[in-house]
Design a protein around this motif. Sequence first.
Motif, PDB file in Angstrom:
ATOM      1  N   CYS A 169       0.819  -1.211   0.000  1.00 28.65           N
ATOM      2  CA  CYS A 169       0.000   0.000   0.000  1.00 28.65           C
ATOM      3  C   CYS A 169       0.855   1.264   0.000  1.00 28.65           C
ATOM      4  N   THR A 193       2.676   3.131  -3.198  1.00 27.87           N
ATOM      5  CA  THR A 193       1.920   3.959  -4.149  1.00 27.87           C
ATOM      6  C   THR A 193       0.908   4.871  -3.469  1.00 27.87           C
ATOM      7  N   LEU A 219      -1.665   3.638  -1.895  1.00 27.03           N
ATOM      8  CA  LEU A 219      -2.946   2.942  -2.091  1.00 27.03           C
ATOM      9  C   LEU A 219      -3.874   3.160  -0.894  1.00 27.03           C
ATOM     10  N   LEU A 220      -5.138   3.305  -1.150  1.00 27.18           N
ATOM     11  CA  LEU A 220      -6.161   3.511  -0.119  1.00 27.18           C
ATOM     12  C   LEU A 220      -5.879   4.767   0.715  1.00 27.18           C
ATOM     13  N   GLU A 221      -5.175   5.685   0.100  1.00 26.64           N
ATOM     14  CA  GLU A 221      -4.803   6.937   0.766  1.00 26.64           C
ATOM     15  C   GLU A 221      -3.874   6.738   1.945  1.00 26.64           C
ATOM     16  N   SER A 222      -3.034   5.743   1.828  1.00 25.62           N
ATOM     17  CA  SER A 222      -1.994   5.560   2.848  1.00 25.62           C
ATOM     18  C   SER A 222      -0.885   6.586   2.598  1.00 25.62           C
ATOM     19  N   LYS A 224       2.153   7.918   1.380  1.00 22.26           N
ATOM     20  CA  LYS A 224       2.966   7.356   0.299  1.00 22.26           C
ATOM     21  C   LYS A 224       4.448   7.430   0.627  1.00 22.26           C
TER      22      LYS A 224
END
Length: 126
Positions: free
Chosen positions: A62, A65, A67-70, A72
């Motif tokens: 995650c 990129t 992902l899921l607004e983690s 980055k």
Amino acid sequence: MALATSVYAAVDRDAIIERIKPHGNICVEGDETCGTGAPAVAASAGTVRSGEEVYNRFCTACHATGLLESPKFGSGAMSARADEKGLDGLLASAISGINAMPPKGTCNDCADEELEAAIQYMIDND
Ligand code: HEC
């Protein structure tokens, strides 16, 4: 006969010195003056994974990129959260999970110190 006896005595003395000299050298880790063989085994058990290893195996899915607004990886987002919550705060939410972030970031067998190392790795590379 007397001469022969003293020759044998001299030989025996060498043999005795050979026999009683120390059998080995104790190598203390980090002592570079005793390098006759394999490096000394590190005192700590080698089972704790580094932050980089944990990150690459579990967190990258995650965080690489965002992902899921983690936060980055490399974007500064994790460092910003660290400034806000402190490492302890981030560790606490990594252990319990937070919103879309699963508990322990899917590294279920991670020790707290391994999770902390992974977070520190992300912060260091942010
Ligand atoms: C399935 C995706 C996913 C994985 C895998 C994942 N994370 Fe996360 N992570 C997230 C998301 C999404 C957030 C943002 C959560 C939020 O604040 O809403 C987050 C946030 C965080 C935060 C910030 C928490 C806070 O309090 O602000 C930390 C620290 C963190 N992750 C650590 C890790 C570590 C360490 C791993 C690997 C062991 C990992 N994450 C793996 C999705 C993931």
